[in-house]
Design a protein around this motif. Structure first.
Motif, PDB file in Angstrom:
ATOM      1  N   GLN A  53      -8.027  57.712 -34.818  1.00 35.34           N
ATOM      2  CA  GLN A  53      -7.534  57.567 -33.445  1.00 35.34           C
ATOM      3  C   GLN A  53      -7.076  56.136 -33.177  1.00 35.34           C
ATOM      4  O   GLN A  53      -6.028  55.916 -32.558  1.00 35.34           O
ATOM      5  N   GLN A  54      -7.825  55.174 -33.654  1.00 35.08           N
ATOM      6  CA  GLN A  54      -7.449  53.773 -33.467  1.00 35.08           C
ATOM      7  C   GLN A  54      -6.139  53.476 -34.187  1.00 35.08           C
ATOM      8  O   GLN A  54      -5.269  52.771 -33.655  1.00 35.08           O
ATOM      9  N   PHE A  64       1.737  48.010 -37.019  1.00 30.00           N
ATOM     10  CA  PHE A  64       1.654  48.836 -38.210  1.00 30.00           C
ATOM     11  C   PHE A  64       0.655  48.324 -39.243  1.00 30.00           C
ATOM     12  O   PHE A  64       0.030  49.121 -39.951  1.00 30.00           O
ATOM     13  N   GLU A  65       0.491  47.020 -39.352  1.00 29.98           N
ATOM     14  CA  GLU A  65      -0.453  46.488 -40.330  1.00 29.98           C
ATOM     15  C   GLU A  65      -1.893  46.844 -39.950  1.00 29.98           C
ATOM     16  O   GLU A  65      -2.700  47.228 -40.805  1.00 29.98           O
ATOM     17  N   LEU A  66      -2.219  46.739 -38.665  1.00 29.27           N
ATOM     18  CA  LEU A  66      -3.549  47.138 -38.211  1.00 29.27           C
ATOM     19  C   LEU A  66      -3.751  48.650 -38.358  1.00 29.27           C
ATOM     20  O   LEU A  66      -4.841  49.108 -38.726  1.00 29.27           O
ATOM     21  N   ALA A  67      -2.695  49.411 -38.102  1.00 30.19           N
ATOM     22  CA  ALA A  67      -2.779  50.863 -38.267  1.00 30.19           C
ATOM     23  C   ALA A  67      -3.042  51.214 -39.720  1.00 30.19           C
ATOM     24  O   ALA A  67      -3.869  52.081 -40.024  1.00 30.19           O
ATOM     25  N   ARG A  68      -2.364  50.525 -40.631  1.00 30.61           N
ATOM     26  CA  ARG A  68      -2.558  50.776 -42.063  1.00 30.61           C
ATOM     27  C   ARG A  68      -4.015  50.533 -42.456  1.00 30.61           C
ATOM     28  O   ARG A  68      -4.619  51.317 -43.180  1.00 30.61           O
ATOM     29  N   GLU A  69      -4.591  49.453 -41.971  1.00 33.07           N
ATOM     30  CA  GLU A  69      -5.990  49.150 -42.277  1.00 33.07           C
ATOM     31  C   GLU A  69      -6.922  50.255 -41.770  1.00 33.07           C
ATOM     32  O   GLU A  69      -7.844  50.669 -42.468  1.00 33.07           O
ATOM     33  N   GLN A  70      -6.683  50.721 -40.561  1.00 36.09           N
ATOM     34  CA  GLN A  70      -7.534  51.775 -39.996  1.00 36.09           C
ATOM     35  C   GLN A  70      -7.370  53.095 -40.756  1.00 36.09           C
ATOM     36  O   GLN A  70      -8.341  53.828 -40.955  1.00 36.09           O
ATOM     37  N   TYR A  71      -6.144  53.408 -41.190  1.00 34.96           N
ATOM     38  CA  TYR A  71      -5.940  54.608 -41.993  1.00 34.96           C
ATOM     39  C   TYR A  71      -6.689  54.502 -43.318  1.00 34.96           C
ATOM     40  O   TYR A  71      -7.282  55.477 -43.787  1.00 34.96           O
TER      41      TYR A  71
END
Length: 102
Positions: A53-54, A64-71
């Protein structure tokens, strides 16, 4: 006398129309409504769902970089194959967006 027969004919037609229309609105052989869908319990890890969700929120914000880390975090702790598939798909899409933005 002619007027009286017209009124009787009109009344008979009206009564027949009401009977026919009321019969159509409530069919006698209507099947019962379908049962409510069964609830399915899927074994998802709460932290994996939170990270997913985050990551989706970060993608919506363009981070996108933070999203990649969370994925990646969610992928590491995912418990079932469907969740892993979904996370891999989202991760690949995010990496494409990262490459296209550079």
């Amino acid at each position: 006398m002619k007027k009286a027969s017209f009124i009787q004919y009109g009344t008979a037609v009206s009564l027949l129309a009401v009977l026919l229309l009321s019969g159509c609105s409530t069919p006698a052989d209507a099947p019962p409504p379908p049962p409510p869908p069964a609830q399915v319990v899927v074994d998802y890890d709460a932290q994996a769902l939170t990270s997913y969700q985050q990551a989706r929120q970060f993608v919506a914000q363009g981070r996108f970089e933070l999203a990649r880390e969370q994925y990646l975090i969610a992928l590491a702790i995912a418990r079932n194959d469907y969740m892993r598939e979904r996370l891999m798909h989202e991760l690949q899409a995010t990496e494409l967006m990262l490459r296209s933005s550079r």
